[in-house]
Design a protein around this motif. Structure first.
Motif, short mmCIF file in Angstrom:
data_model
loop_
_atom_site.label_atom_id
_atom_site.label_comp_id
_atom_site.label_asym_id
_atom_site.label_seq_id
_atom_site.Cartn_x
_atom_site.Cartn_y
_atom_site.Cartn_z
N GLY A 52 1.05 -1.11 0.11
CA GLY A 52 -0.40 -0.49 -0.03
C GLY A 52 0.48 0.82 -0.33
N GLN A 53 0.06 1.89 -1.03
CA GLN A 53 0.99 3.39 -0.69
C GLN A 53 0.28 4.73 -0.20
OE1 GLN A 53 1.77 4.54 -5.17
NE2 GLN A 53 1.91 6.50 -4.72
N PHE A 54 -0.72 4.60 -0.50
CA PHE A 54 -1.40 5.63 -0.28
C PHE A 54 -3.14 5.27 -0.26
CE2 PHE A 54 -5.17 8.48 -1.29
CZ PHE A 54 -5.25 9.37 -1.20
N ALA A 55 -4.40 5.71 1.13
CA ALA A 55 -5.26 5.57 1.60
C ALA A 55 -6.07 7.04 2.12
CB ALA A 55 -5.67 4.06 2.09
N SER A 56 -7.00 7.14 1.54
CA SER A 56 -8.29 8.23 2.62
C SER A 56 -9.50 8.05 2.25
CB SER A 56 -7.30 9.22 1.45
OG SER A 56 -8.04 10.47 2.15
N SER A 57 -10.28 8.29 2.69
CA SER A 57 -11.90 8.22 2.69
C SER A 57 -11.98 9.90 1.72
CB SER A 57 -12.19 7.93 3.08
OG SER A 57 -11.94 8.97 4.48
N SER A 58 -11.15 10.44 1.85
CA SER A 58 -11.83 11.99 1.16
C SER A 58 -11.11 12.61 0.31
CB SER A 58 -11.01 13.16 2.58
OG SER A 58 -9.98 12.89 2.71
N ILE A 59 -9.44 11.95 0.07
CA ILE A 59 -8.62 13.01 -0.98
C ILE A 59 -8.89 11.59 -2.09
CG2 ILE A 59 -6.37 13.46 -1.76
CD1 ILE A 59 -5.86 14.46 1.80
N SER A 60 -8.83 12.64 -3.38
CA SER A 60 -8.64 11.22 -4.38
C SER A 60 -8.54 11.95 -5.84
CB SER A 60 -10.41 10.25 -4.63
OG SER A 60 -11.33 11.62 -5.54
N CYS A 61 -7.74 10.79 -7.17
CA CYS A 61 -7.62 11.52 -7.92
C CYS A 61 -8.49 10.59 -9.27
CB CYS A 61 -5.99 12.02 -8.29
SG CYS A 61 -5.30 9.90 -8.25
N PRO A 62 -8.19 10.75 -10.11
CA PRO A 62 -8.74 9.60 -11.22
C PRO A 62 -7.94 8.89 -11.17
CG PRO A 62 -8.84 12.36 -12.88
CD PRO A 62 -7.50 11.81 -11.19
N ASN A 79 8.90 2.56 7.79
CA ASN A 79 9.68 3.02 9.13
C ASN A 79 10.59 3.31 9.70
OD1 ASN A 79 6.59 1.52 10.38
ND2 ASN A 79 7.72 -0.68 9.50
N GLN A 80 11.77 3.74 8.23
CA GLN A 80 12.77 4.04 8.94
C GLN A 80 13.14 5.61 8.09
OE1 GLN A 80 15.80 0.80 9.12
NE2 GLN A 80 14.32 -0.24 9.52
N ASP A 81 12.49 6.49 8.30
CA ASP A 81 12.88 7.75 7.27
C ASP A 81 12.60 8.24 6.38
OD1 ASP A 81 14.54 8.31 9.67
OD2 ASP A 81 16.73 7.75 9.17
N TYR A 82 11.54 6.60 5.64
CA TYR A 82 11.19 7.30 4.40
C TYR A 82 9.77 7.73 4.16
CZ TYR A 82 15.58 5.40 2.50
OH TYR A 82 16.80 5.10 1.63
N GLU A 83 9.27 7.28 5.09
CA GLU A 83 7.37 7.98 5.15
C GLU A 83 7.21 7.16 3.90
OE1 GLU A 83 6.86 8.30 7.97
OE2 GLU A 83 8.91 9.00 9.59
N PHE A 84 7.40 6.54 3.64
CA PHE A 84 7.06 6.43 1.90
C PHE A 84 5.05 5.89 2.10
CE2 PHE A 84 5.43 2.72 -1.13
CZ PHE A 84 5.45 2.69 -1.75
#
Length: 375
Positions: free
Chosen positions: A58-68, A272-277
């Motif tokens: 997983g890279q991104f998850a949101s219930s309010s922000i989205s894109c095509p 978990n190690q500084d990259y904040e992926f």
């Protein structure tokens, strides 16, 4: 061409990056991999080739922000969740602590499709792109049981890509029934060995066994491995295109288990190690989120190359943001070294973007800005 000074603002950086198509990242990884091939890759050769572990995260998850480009998940409570995932491919070696990421494939909404994208569909694109980018590499993919299916294995055979894929009884019932039948008839080979570490290791293998009832003509080689340590038994099974024998079942087993390097040394490090992926540095309405993920993986590749090649990193003067673990424990931002790189490349913008109070991109991505600007 020298860029003296451009307006460095958060919106400017987003504007530059969000317009880059996600396939652009493939060229960055290909060029970087070309640079590392001569110097580094010999230490990653295994089973007469290179093991490439493939898995999604997983890279991104949101219930309010989205894109095509977002995939959508509809919940029972009526809410809709939006997400991006990434299918990563990294070169691994059972005896190496480092991994070398190749270009990943985005798991996002595909043009003209009504269903969400998934790992299996992304894998079709990824393995084709890997073979296209590295036509002469002896590649052997290492994957989990999701990929132990006929269409995927046939694609690998077509592309002349080797494989070591995990299999489980609940996912390949007909195969394991056939294995039990052949074991009962003594139509298999096996042995056990007690190691110096007092771990009992067992190997059982069968060559040329049908993958499943749906693909009876697709023959694979089955390896079952177990080990007993401290009174507990652990079992693992794989299918592979490698013909198995007494001499190679142990290295094949090690190659199969090295799949976990993509979980432990890659995803765990990135998250978990500084990259904040998984942090939302910016989502955008085109390719911004995916390009950020690509840049993050490229930054990670540079770090891994630097960490693995201590001599090479000393030659560069430790110019990257994260200092290598060899000889230095510091992870501080190195503005002076970055400034030297910027002046050497003739790109003042590089240092501006890295040092701006409201940097348009995360600092751990600044190290690859010069790649983006020059390609």
């Amino acid at each position: 061409m020298v860029l003296n000074r451009l307006p460095v603002t958060r919106n400017f950086g987003r504007y530059v990056i969000r317009s880059i198509r996600r396939k652009f990242g493939r060229h960055l990884f290909t060029l970087t991999s070309d640079c590392t091939t001569i110097i580094f890759l010999e230490g990653f050769r295994y089973l007469e080739g290179f093991l490439v572990s493939i898995d999604g995260t997983g890279q991104f998850a949101s219930s309010s922000i989205s894109c095509p480009q977002c995939c959508a998940r509809h919940h029972r409570n009526g809410e809709t969740g939006y997400y991006h995932q990434l299918l990563a491919a990294v070169i691994v070696h059972p005896d190496q602590k480092q991994v070398l990421p190749l270009f990943p494939e985005a798991i996002t909404h595909q043009d003209g499709e009504t269903k969400n994208d998934c790992e299996l569909n992304a894998s079709k694109r990824l393995v084709k792109q890997l073979r296209e980018a590295f036509p002469n590499w002896p590649i052997c993919v290492v994957e989990d049981s999701l990929f132990a299916n006929g269409p995927h294995i046939k694609l690998l055979k077509e592309l002349k890509v080797g494989y070591i894929i995990s299999v489980k009884p609940d996912g390949q019932e007909s195969m394991f029934d056939e294995v039990k039948n052949r074991v009962f008839k003594n139509e298999c080979e096996e042995f056990e060995v007690l190691g110096e570490d007092q771990v009992l290791r067992g190997y059982r293998w069968i060559n040329d066994i049908p993958l499943n009832k749906s693909h009876p003509d697709l023959l694979v080689n089955f390896l079952d491995y177990w080990e007993i340590r401290e009174g507990k038994e652990f079992n693992f099974s794989w299918v592979t295109d490698i013909k198995l024998n007494t001499n190679n079942v142990h290295p094949v087993m090690k190659g199969g288990r090295s799949r976990w390097h993509i979980e432990n040394q890659t995803f765990n490090t990135l998250k978990n190690q500084d990259y904040e992926f998984e942090h939302n540095f910016g989502h955008g309405q085109q390719y911004l989120a995916t390009v950020f993920a690509m840049l993050m993986m490229l930054a990670f590749l540079i770090d891994q190359v630097q960490e693995y090649g201590c001599a090479f990193s000393k030659l560069l003067g430790s110019v990257f943001i994260r200092a290598p673990r060899c000889g230095s424990k510091s992870k501080d931002f190195l503005p002076n070294s970055l400034s030297k790189v910027g002046r050497h490349c003739g790109v003042q913008l590089f240092m501006d973007m890295a040092a701006a109070p409201y940097s348009p991109i995360p600092l751990n991505l600044a190290k690859v800005c010069w790649c983006v600007l020059f390609l």
